[in-house]
Enzyme design. Structure first.
Site, PDB file in Angstrom:
ATOM      1  N   GLU A  53       0.843  -1.208   0.000  1.00  0.00           N
ATOM      2  CA  GLU A  53       0.000   0.000   0.000  1.00  0.00           C
ATOM      3  C   GLU A  53       0.869   1.246   0.000  1.00  0.00           C
ATOM      4  O   GLU A  53       1.878   1.318   0.714  1.00  0.00           O
ATOM      5  CB  GLU A  53      -0.935  -0.003   1.219  1.00  0.00           C
ATOM      6  N   ARG A 232      -5.412  -7.779 -17.367  1.00  0.00           N
ATOM      7  CA  ARG A 232      -6.662  -7.127 -16.979  1.00  0.00           C
ATOM      8  C   ARG A 232      -6.357  -6.081 -15.916  1.00  0.00           C
ATOM      9  O   ARG A 232      -5.952  -6.412 -14.807  1.00  0.00           O
ATOM     10  CB  ARG A 232      -7.609  -8.200 -16.433  1.00  0.00           C
TER      11      ARG A 232
END
Ligand code: DSN
Length: 415
Positions: A53, A232
């Protein structure tokens, strides 16, 4: 798949069957593509294990030195490939990428001008069933009723009248060149931001086969898995002055830990897209679509805007004489699938029917081009598609077509 083969044969059986389906059908869904083995390997790599993160050099976890390297490499390559000032490579897909832009710059109930889903836009361009349509005051421009092409004077007139805060260009079912420069100029004239969602045509743009909205457009979003042939996912590009707001909007605004295995695969795809071979590929996609369009029209199939400039073709089944009715998209798409041609039913501009029972068929050439097919195959496939549309319920004709499609698939296997 040696390992899953031992631990989970049930999943392997499904994946293997899907591989056979991809190999044994002509997949003509305009938004799909088959990735290279390199992209596949990166997206299946151990980078899936890591939480990271934050952004390179500003993470909330330890052990991210190598993750920083991969993310910085993806950013560097994307900037060079698209000529972008700033790139965020973390969006998990196109919808969050678009929402992240709105979230950064548009207040609740602020006005956005875009093209609706029914006309060829995207769900996130203000559809009432999507968060975008619920949070923001979307107004729309349409294609011209006669030409079925965008009329930029009309877009300007609507922008001047409605005074939006953001103007969106870029679509999911528009077969013509988009004048990104004029969209940006109109946005500036009315004091709006400009945004281009180039998801469908990103590969054509970097291949030099369609004009680019960069570097002038304020925000450019794109998925990476369509004509670009990446994994994707999505990216957001913007001017440097917007970088910090965009980054904050993606994380922590909208997403948590970035999918670093997919970011690695994006980096691999960007390198592939920089090669001359990819430029040739992008041009071949369009040459194939044009040949297919001509062949279909010669056989009485009516195309929206009477042709194509890009990778996709939109068939108007109402104006195609052999069908001549509204809401037939699903039935014709089913007949096409029965012979081995995979497409999707799609609304056409001003469709009197509903998105669930649309009156058009959308098809595209990216995957056939990836498989190595060229104009001569497009001519034959165009004849077979037209024959199916003109005889959708004739079992004998369809059986013959199916046999020929199967032969073509064998001739052009997935690499
Ligand atoms: N669902 C995609 C398409 O098929 O065009 C757009 O996100």
């Amino acid at each position: 798949m040696q390992n899953i083969g031992k631990t989970d044969p049930e999943v392997v059986a499904i994946i293997t069957s899907e591989l056979n389906r991809e190999n044994n059908n002509l997949d003509m869904i305009a938004s799909e593509n088959y990735v290279s083995k390199s992209v596949l390997e990166a997206s299946g790599s151990i980078l899936t294990n890591k939480y990271a993160e934050g952004y390179p050099k500003k993470r909330y976890y330890q052990g991210v030195g190598l993750i920083d390297k991969i993310e910085l490499l993806a950013i560097k390559r994307a900037k060079a490939l698209f000529n972008a000032e700033h790139v965020n490579v973390q969006p998990n897909s196109g919808s969050p990428a678009n929402i992240a832009v709105y979230n950064a710059f548009i207040g609740a109930n602020d006005r956005i001008l875009g093209m609706s889903l029914n006309q060829g836009g995207h769900l996130t361009h203000g559809s009432p069933v999507n968060l975008s349509g619920k949070l923001y005051d979307f107004v729309e421009y349409c294609v011209d009723k006669d030409t079925e092409v965008l009329n930029m004077d009309e877009v300007r007139r609507i922008a001047q009248k409605t005074k939006p805060k953001l103007i969106i260009s870029g679509y999911t079912a528009y077969p013509r060149i988009i004048n990104f420069k004029e969209f940006h100029e109109i946005a500036k004239e009315v004091g709006a931001y400009s945004m281009a969602d180039i998801s469908h045509i990103a590969g054509l743009i970097v291949g030099g086969a369609h004009p680019s909205p960069l570097p002038f457009t304020d925000f450019v979003t794109t998925t990476t898995h369509k004509t670009l042939r990446g994994p994707r996912g999505a990216i957001i590009m913007c001017k440097e002055k917007f970088a910090s707001a965009i980054d904050k909007s993606v994380f922590p605004g909208l997403q948590g830990g970035p999918h670093e295995h997919i970011i690695a695969a994006k980096a691999v795809a960007f390198k592939e897209a920089m090669q001359q071979e990819f430029k040739d590929y992008a041009h071949q996609i369009i040459a194939n679509a044009k040949t297919l369009a001509e062949t279909l029209m010669e056989r009485g199939i009516k195309l929206v805007s009477n042709g194509t400039d890009n990778h996709l073709i939109l068939i108007d089944l109402i104006k195609t004489q052999s069908v001549g009715r509204t809401g037939m998209g699903k039935q014709i798409a089913t007949s096409l699938e029965e012979v081995g041609i995979v497409t999707n039913a799609n609304t056409i501009p001003f469709d009197p029917s509903t998105p669930f029972k649309p009156s058009g068929i959308r098809l595209g050439t990216p995957i056939l081009t990836t498989r190595g097919m060229k104009e001569s195959e497009m001519k034959e496939i165009g004849v077979l598609i037209a024959k199916t549309i003109n005889n959708p319920f004739d079992k004998i004709i369809k059986e013959k077509i199916k046999v020929r499609i199967a032969e073509l698939c064998k001739q052009f296997p997935i690499n």
